[in-house]
Write a protein that holds these residues in place. Structure first.
Motif, short mmCIF file in Angstrom:
data_model
loop_
_atom_site.label_atom_id
_atom_site.label_comp_id
_atom_site.label_asym_id
_atom_site.label_seq_id
_atom_site.Cartn_x
_atom_site.Cartn_y
_atom_site.Cartn_z
N ARG A 131 14.57 -4.21 -14.60
CA ARG A 131 15.36 -5.44 -14.45
C ARG A 131 16.41 -5.33 -13.35
NH1 ARG A 131 16.69 -5.45 -20.74
NH2 ARG A 131 17.00 -3.32 -20.04
N ASP A 132 16.65 -4.11 -12.84
CA ASP A 132 17.69 -3.91 -11.82
C ASP A 132 17.16 -4.03 -10.39
OD1 ASP A 132 19.56 -3.47 -13.78
OD2 ASP A 132 19.37 -1.27 -13.70
N ARG A 133 15.91 -4.36 -10.23
CA ARG A 133 15.34 -4.43 -8.88
C ARG A 133 15.97 -5.58 -8.09
NH1 ARG A 133 11.86 -6.84 -12.36
NH2 ARG A 133 11.12 -8.90 -11.76
N ALA A 134 15.95 -5.44 -6.79
CA ALA A 134 16.47 -6.47 -5.88
C ALA A 134 15.30 -7.32 -5.40
CB ALA A 134 17.18 -5.81 -4.70
N PRO A 135 15.55 -8.58 -5.05
CA PRO A 135 14.45 -9.46 -4.62
C PRO A 135 13.69 -8.95 -3.41
CG PRO A 135 16.49 -10.72 -4.91
CD PRO A 135 16.83 -9.26 -5.10
N GLU A 136 14.38 -8.23 -2.52
CA GLU A 136 13.71 -7.75 -1.29
C GLU A 136 13.00 -6.41 -1.49
OE1 GLU A 136 17.94 -6.19 -1.23
OE2 GLU A 136 16.99 -8.10 -1.71
N ASP A 137 13.10 -5.82 -2.68
CA ASP A 137 12.45 -4.53 -2.92
C ASP A 137 10.94 -4.60 -2.72
OD1 ASP A 137 14.67 -3.01 -3.54
OD2 ASP A 137 14.51 -3.32 -5.70
N LEU A 138 10.41 -3.49 -2.22
CA LEU A 138 8.97 -3.31 -2.13
C LEU A 138 8.58 -2.28 -3.19
CD1 LEU A 138 8.67 -3.06 1.75
CD2 LEU A 138 8.34 -5.07 0.31
N ALA A 139 7.38 -2.37 -3.70
CA ALA A 139 6.96 -1.46 -4.76
C ALA A 139 5.54 -0.99 -4.53
CB ALA A 139 7.05 -2.16 -6.12
N LEU A 140 5.24 0.18 -5.06
CA LEU A 140 3.88 0.66 -5.07
C LEU A 140 3.59 1.25 -6.44
CD1 LEU A 140 3.68 4.12 -3.83
CD2 LEU A 140 5.30 2.78 -2.56
N ASP A 141 2.35 1.12 -6.84
CA ASP A 141 1.91 1.60 -8.13
C ASP A 141 1.12 2.88 -7.90
OD1 ASP A 141 0.73 2.15 -10.58
OD2 ASP A 141 0.25 0.05 -11.00
N LEU A 142 1.68 4.01 -8.35
CA LEU A 142 1.01 5.30 -8.22
C LEU A 142 0.53 5.71 -9.60
CD1 LEU A 142 3.47 7.13 -5.78
CD2 LEU A 142 1.33 5.98 -5.23
N ASP A 143 -0.66 5.21 -9.96
CA ASP A 143 -1.27 5.52 -11.25
C ASP A 143 -0.32 5.26 -12.42
OD1 ASP A 143 -3.70 6.35 -10.10
OD2 ASP A 143 -2.86 8.32 -9.68
N GLY A 144 0.29 4.09 -12.42
CA GLY A 144 1.15 3.69 -13.53
C GLY A 144 2.63 3.98 -13.33
N LEU A 145 2.98 4.72 -12.30
CA LEU A 145 4.39 4.93 -11.96
C LEU A 145 4.73 3.96 -10.83
CD1 LEU A 145 7.11 6.47 -12.04
CD2 LEU A 145 6.12 8.05 -10.37
N ILE A 146 5.65 3.03 -11.12
CA ILE A 146 6.08 2.09 -10.08
C ILE A 146 7.22 2.72 -9.29
CG2 ILE A 146 7.01 -0.21 -9.60
CD1 ILE A 146 4.21 -0.28 -10.81
N VAL A 147 7.03 2.82 -7.98
CA VAL A 147 8.05 3.34 -7.07
C VAL A 147 8.58 2.15 -6.28
CG1 VAL A 147 8.52 4.92 -5.17
CG2 VAL A 147 6.85 5.55 -6.92
N VAL A 148 9.91 1.97 -6.28
CA VAL A 148 10.51 0.86 -5.55
C VAL A 148 11.40 1.39 -4.44
CG1 VAL A 148 10.43 -0.80 -7.44
CG2 VAL A 148 12.42 0.65 -7.21
N ASP B 36 0.86 -1.18 0.00
CA ASP B 36 0.00 0.00 0.00
C ASP B 36 0.90 1.23 0.00
OD1 ASP B 36 -2.34 -1.46 0.04
OD2 ASP B 36 -2.40 -1.52 2.25
N SER B 37 0.37 2.31 -0.48
CA SER B 37 1.16 3.52 -0.68
C SER B 37 1.60 4.15 0.64
CB SER B 37 0.36 4.53 -1.49
OG SER B 37 1.10 5.71 -1.66
N PRO B 38 2.91 4.04 1.00
CA PRO B 38 3.38 4.73 2.20
C PRO B 38 3.72 6.19 1.90
CG PRO B 38 5.17 3.47 1.29
CD PRO B 38 3.97 3.22 0.41
#
Length: 197
Positions: A55-72, A6-8
Motif C-alpha cells: 500500500r506504500d507504493r508511489a504512482p510512478e513506481d515500476l514493478a517486476l514479478d520475480l516468481d512471486g516476489l514483487i520488486v518495485v 520486464d526484468s531489468p
C-alpha cells in the motif's frame, strides 16, 4: 499495483532465500522488495533495499514479478539497475544483500582515464601514508577530487594536490584543465598528531 516491466535485474537463489526468510519471519509474505539508487559517490552507487507494504507504493513506481516476489523501484533507479544482480553478501553477519551492477563505474572516457591515473599512480603512493584520493566527478574539463584517510585534514594536502595529483593527471589526461579539491578538510584529523594518553 505499479506498472509492470520486464526484468531489468535478477536475484540469486541465495538472496531470494534470505528475502523470503525475512518476509516469513515478519509474517509479511506479500511485502514488496523496494530497491532504490539513493545517490552516487564517484563511480559507485549507494542503494537502499527494504521490504515495503504494497500500500506504500508511489504512482510512478515500476514493478517486476520475480516468481512471486514483487520488486518495485522508481523509474530513475530502474534505468540505473538494468542488468544488475541482487546477491547475498557473505561479508555481512547474518547475510545481508548486495547489488552487483554493471552500470557502476565511469561511463565517460575522460573520467575513466582520470580514475586510471588515480588507481595506478596516485593512490598507491598516498595509500602508503594512510590516504586516498577519490574522483567525485568530471565536468567541462574539471576533475573534482576528494581526499580521504590521512589526506583529510593534512596540512600537506595542497602540496599533494598541486605537485602530485594535478601534475600526474594533467600530463596523462590533457583534456583536464583544472582540478578542484571538494574535501571538507575541517572535518579531518591531522594524521601526524598523536593524542596524549
Amino acid at each position: 499495483m505499479p506498472a509492470m516491466i520486464d526484468s531489468p535485474l535478477s536475484i540469486t537463489p541465495d538472496a531470494r532465500q534470505k528475502i523470503d526468510g525475512v518476509r516469513t519471519f515478519n509474517d509479511f509474505a506479500d511485502a514488496y522488495l523496494r530497491i532504490r539508487v539513493a545517490g552516487k559517490d564517484g563511480p559507485r552507487f549507494h542503494y537502499e533495499i527494504a521490504l515495503e507494504d504494497p500500500r506504500d507504493r508511489a504512482p510512478e513506481d515500476l514493478a517486476l514479478d520475480l516468481d512471486g516476489l514483487i520488486v518495485v523501484m522508481d523509474p530513475t533507479s530502474a534505468a540505473d539497475l538494468d542488468g544488475a544482480t541482487v546477491d547475498l553478501d557473505p561479508a555481512v553477519t547474518g547475510g545481508g544483500l548486495r547489488i552487483d551492477n554493471p552500470n557502476e563505474g565511469w561511463q565517460d572516457p575522460v573520467a575513466r582515464a582520470v580514475q586510471e591515473v588515480l588507481d595506478l599512480q596516485i593512490n598507491p603512493g598516498v595509500g602508503s601514508h594512510g590516504g586516498m584520493v577519490t574522483l567525485v566527478d568530471v565536468k567541462d574539463g574539471t576533475a573534482y577530487m576528494r581526499f580521504g584517510g590521512g589526506c583529510q585534514g593534512c596540512a600537506a594536502v595542497d602540496v599533494t594536490l598541486k605537485r602530485g595529483v594535478e601534475t600526474a593527471i594533467r600530463s596523462s589526461v590533457p583534456s583536464i584543465s583544472a582540478i578542484v579539491d571538494v574535501t571538507d578538510h575541517e572535518a579531518g584529523v591531522n594524521p601526524y598528531y598523536q593524542h596524549g594518553h
